[in-house]
Design an enzyme around this catalytic site. Structure first.
Site, PDB file in Angstrom:
ATOM      1  N   ASP A  13      -0.398   1.494  -0.497  1.00  0.00           N
ATOM      2  CA  ASP A  13      -1.106   1.072   0.433  1.00  0.00           C
ATOM      3  C   ASP A  13      -2.750   1.473   0.405  1.00  0.00           C
ATOM      4  O   ASP A  13      -2.675   0.956  -0.321  1.00  0.00           O
ATOM      5  CB  ASP A  13      -0.974   2.039   1.987  1.00  0.00           C
ATOM      6  CG  ASP A  13      -1.495   1.270   2.964  1.00  0.00           C
ATOM      7  OD1 ASP A  13      -0.442  -0.055   3.078  1.00  0.00           O
ATOM      8  OD2 ASP A  13      -0.419   2.485   4.188  1.00  0.00           O
ATOM      9  N   ASN A  61       8.015  -5.626   5.926  1.00  0.00           N
ATOM     10  CA  ASN A  61       7.626  -6.353   5.640  1.00  0.00           C
ATOM     11  C   ASN A  61       7.831  -7.614   5.976  1.00  0.00           C
ATOM     12  O   ASN A  61       7.040  -8.400   5.932  1.00  0.00           O
ATOM     13  CB  ASN A  61       7.030  -6.311   4.293  1.00  0.00           C
ATOM     14  CG  ASN A  61       6.167  -4.753   3.878  1.00  0.00           C
ATOM     15  OD1 ASN A  61       6.553  -4.310   2.388  1.00  0.00           O
ATOM     16  ND2 ASN A  61       5.277  -4.368   4.801  1.00  0.00           N
TER      17      ASN A  61
END
Ligand code: FPP
Length: 229
Positions: A13, A61
């Site tokens: 991340d 995503n």
């Protein structure tokens, strides 16, 4: 190092924030992040980690802009081939989890060929989670079980054999970079007894030294799996 985790899972991340901090487009952060996948894969293999699982693209995503998704997909196409070369040089087996049928056909074919070409390697197993969502994995596993005609009662081990991760040990250590402290639909079944390590470092800056630090933190944890010592 003693008590190295056999299986480390990482949520990569912070690519976007890494880029923003430098006045760069988010896509530049993903390029730096993809490059770091190579560095950390080698570092993990050198440390003696047996399984490394990386969360590269989640079922959620796809909500990102078309431009960002297409940059990540091109990076994946390019880096999967680099990962294959790196895997062949370092005796690493590459596998995938997630619903690969939801990917572009060419990328799906690349995943299949990287898996096949590296299947005979006997060192670390690198698993790339692509179009992966934990709930989606559980539902797909359930549908496979129903389609198999198997009748109940179903055991935990029996059910787990239908998951994408069948045959792999559960992660000992889960690392998430860049400050957030949640699992975001990553391996919900498999992380039940894993140790968690969170760091503020963004993924492109997550170094082999920090991987070692996370492994040292893991080594000092007292794992009881619900029992007493
Ligand atoms: C998280 O950062 C990163 C991603 C969603 C994409 C990561 C994928 C790659 C770098 C390609 C990896 C390549 C291989 C071969 C595994 P973010 O965009 O969520 O960052 P932010 O939270 O700062 O916005």
């Amino acid at each position: 190092m003693e008590n190295i985790p056999a299986h480390v899972a990482i949520i990569l991340d912070g690519n976007g924030r890494w880029a923003k901090k430098r006045g760069l487009p988010r896509t530049a952060g993903h390029a730096a992040g993809a490059k770091n996948v190579e560095t950390i894969t080698i570092a993990a293999s050198n440390l003696g980690i047996r399984y490394l699982t990386l969360y590269a693209f989640s079922t959620e995503n796809w909500k990102r802009s078309v431009e960002e998704v297409s940059t990540i997909m091109s990076l994946l196409a390019k880096y999967l081939l680099r990962c294959r070369d790196l895997a062949m040089e370092n005796n690493i087996r590459v596998t995938f989890i997630g619903d690969l049928s939801g990917l572009d056909e060419k990328l799906h074919a690349t995943c299949d060929s990287v898996r096949e070409e590296t299947a005979g390697n006997t060192g670390m197993t690198l698993t790339i989670a692509l179009n992966y969502g934990g709930r989606d994995e559980i539902v797909r596993a359930l549908n496979r079980l129903l389609a198999s005609g198997e009748r109940g009662p179903v055991t935990e081990e029996g059910f787990a054999s239908y998951l994408d991760t069948a045959g792999q040990p559960y992660p000992d250590l889960m690392i998430r970079t860049s400050g957030e402290e949640r699992i975001s639909n990553f391996l919900p079944w498999q992380l039940c007894y894993s140790e968690f390590y969170f760091t503020d470092t963004a993924w492109p800056d997550f170094s082999p030294e920090e991987l070692e630090k996370a492994c040292e933190a893991y080594a000092s944890r007292d794992r009881r799996f619900g029992g007493v010592k």
